[in-house]
Enzyme design. Structure first.
Site, mmCIF file in Angstrom:
data_model
loop_
_atom_site.group_PDB
_atom_site.id
_atom_site.type_symbol
_atom_site.label_atom_id
_atom_site.label_comp_id
_atom_site.label_asym_id
_atom_site.label_seq_id
_atom_site.Cartn_x
_atom_site.Cartn_y
_atom_site.Cartn_z
ATOM 1 N N ARG A 146 0.806 -1.220 0.000
ATOM 2 C CA ARG A 146 0.000 0.000 0.000
ATOM 3 C C ARG A 146 0.838 1.267 0.000
ATOM 4 O O ARG A 146 1.984 1.284 0.431
ATOM 5 C CB ARG A 146 -0.942 0.007 1.206
ATOM 6 C CG ARG A 146 -0.252 -0.045 2.584
ATOM 7 C CD ARG A 146 0.111 1.325 3.079
ATOM 8 N NE ARG A 146 0.730 1.360 4.384
ATOM 9 C CZ ARG A 146 1.854 2.011 4.650
ATOM 10 N NH1 ARG A 146 2.516 2.607 3.694
ATOM 11 N NH2 ARG A 146 2.337 2.065 5.878
ATOM 12 N N ASP A 167 -0.193 -0.369 12.270
ATOM 13 C CA ASP A 167 -1.127 0.154 13.284
ATOM 14 C C ASP A 167 -1.717 -0.991 14.096
ATOM 15 O O ASP A 167 -1.859 -0.899 15.316
ATOM 16 C CB ASP A 167 -2.285 0.913 12.619
ATOM 17 C CG ASP A 167 -1.808 2.073 11.758
ATOM 18 O OD1 ASP A 167 -0.703 2.576 11.999
ATOM 19 O OD2 ASP A 167 -2.557 2.473 10.844
#
Length: 341
Positions: free
Chosen positions: A129, A296
């Site tokens: 990403r 995250d």
């Protein structure tokens, strides 16, 4: 069991606009995979182009908010976590509030009248990403909001604080208020290197808060950028993690622990002048959906055990579990209930 409000996060709440794109799209907007940047003028048309050209998912995002939601998911204690940041008074903002609240997070958003809720383009190619954030309202957070009694109460109640480095571009003043409180009350204050551009262009703001950080998270690219910016002349992630853990601290109540993830390679943990490596759960390539939110999620899993005072091995194990769950889905999303034990 985690107590109510034990963990508080502050950051940039963004709505992820996620799509599988192609190399041509990356080239057109000068986007590199595995990077995170702030949108410039040249990127602004891409948000509309993504929605018209590709199949798009809208997912509540923002690095800190992702980590807090994942910690909340693993804790399964409603309101164990709280979060602050700035959204706009609009449809996306309402969506975000609904999303976070239904996840069990106690959100106290500052709502800005003038700017729309921030968005983040998540461009996926081959499972990797790239993030391009248009902060908008997220950029409008003010420390006045933090100082309001009903919000400062969340600070008083929390024993652990986590703030992604991205928030350094928005409200370093708010970060310092929380960091100083944590040091004065022997609480645990944690941050993330977050992106190469933070280490490079927000070095001064980062340096100011560094002495307060009890835990520093990051990935191998960010660690290497940090090393280069500080003139350390080493690319060795273990060495860098060690050096970061040994930088001066504001208070002696907690030693500093550095935790660096390296994708499919082992997690590096530096503390007490020693480095430990922890293997991650390997995933066959065909099961990888996208890496958005993996870092995250790792932090969220880690925090879910840390706030229960579990040993570091357990924290890393839960971090790897959460990251593994998230990369098998689009964005930072997870199954309804964790099957972690």
């Amino acid at each position: 069991m985690a107590s109510e409000g034990v963990l508080l996060g502050m950051g940039n709440p963004l709505l992820d606009i996620s799509a599988v794109v192609d190399d041509e799209f990356l080239k057109k907007y000068d986007i590199k995979l595995n990077n995170a940047i702030l949108a410039e003028d040249k990127h602004l048309p891409m948000y509309d182009e993504m929605t018209s050209k590709y199949k798009v998912d809208y997912i509540a995002g923002g690095a800190t908010q992702n980590s807090i939601r994942v910690a909340q998911w693993l804790l399964q204690v409603p309101g164990a976590t709280s979060y602050m940041g700035c959204i706009g008074k609009d449809k996306f903002g309402e969506e975000m509030k609904k999303n976070a609240t239904s996840a069990g997070v106690n959100v106290h958003y500052y709502e800005d009248e003038s700017a729309p809720t921030g968005t983040c383009a998540v461009c996926v190619v081959g499972g990797e990403r790239s993030l391009i954030a248009n902060l908008s309202a997220a950029n409008c957070y003010k420390s006045e909001h933090l100082k309001r009694p009903e919000n400062w109460e969340l600070v008083e109640k929390a024993k652990y604080f986590y703030i992604a480095g991205f928030f350094l571009t928005v409200s370093p003043e708010s970060i310092l208020l929380v960091a100083e409180h944590a040091a004065a009350k022997n609480k645990v204050f944690m941050m993330n290197l977050s992106a190469p551009f933070i280490c490079e262009f927000f070095k001064d703001a980062q340096e100011k808060v560094l002495p307060f950080m009890d835990y520093i998270f990051g990935n191998e690219t960010e660690a290497r950028t940090f090393s280069r910016v500080h003139g350390w002349e080493t690319d060795n992630v273990e060495e860098i993690a060690l050096k970061i853990s040994q930088l001066p601290k504001a208070s002696g109540a907690h030693k500093r622990i550095t935790v660096i993830t390296q994708g499919a390679d082992p997690v590096v943990v530096a503390e007490d002048g020693k480095v430990k490596l922890f293997p991650v759960i390997l995933l066959p390539k065909e099961k990888l959906v996208d890496t958005n939110g993996a870092g995250d999620a790792f932090v969220g899993g880690f925090l879910s055990q840390l706030v229960q005072e579990k040993p570091i091995e357990e924290c890393v194990r839960a971090g790897c579990y959460a990251a593994n769950a998230v990369i098998q889905r689009s964005g930072c999303t997870y199954p309804e209930k964790p099957d972690y034990n």
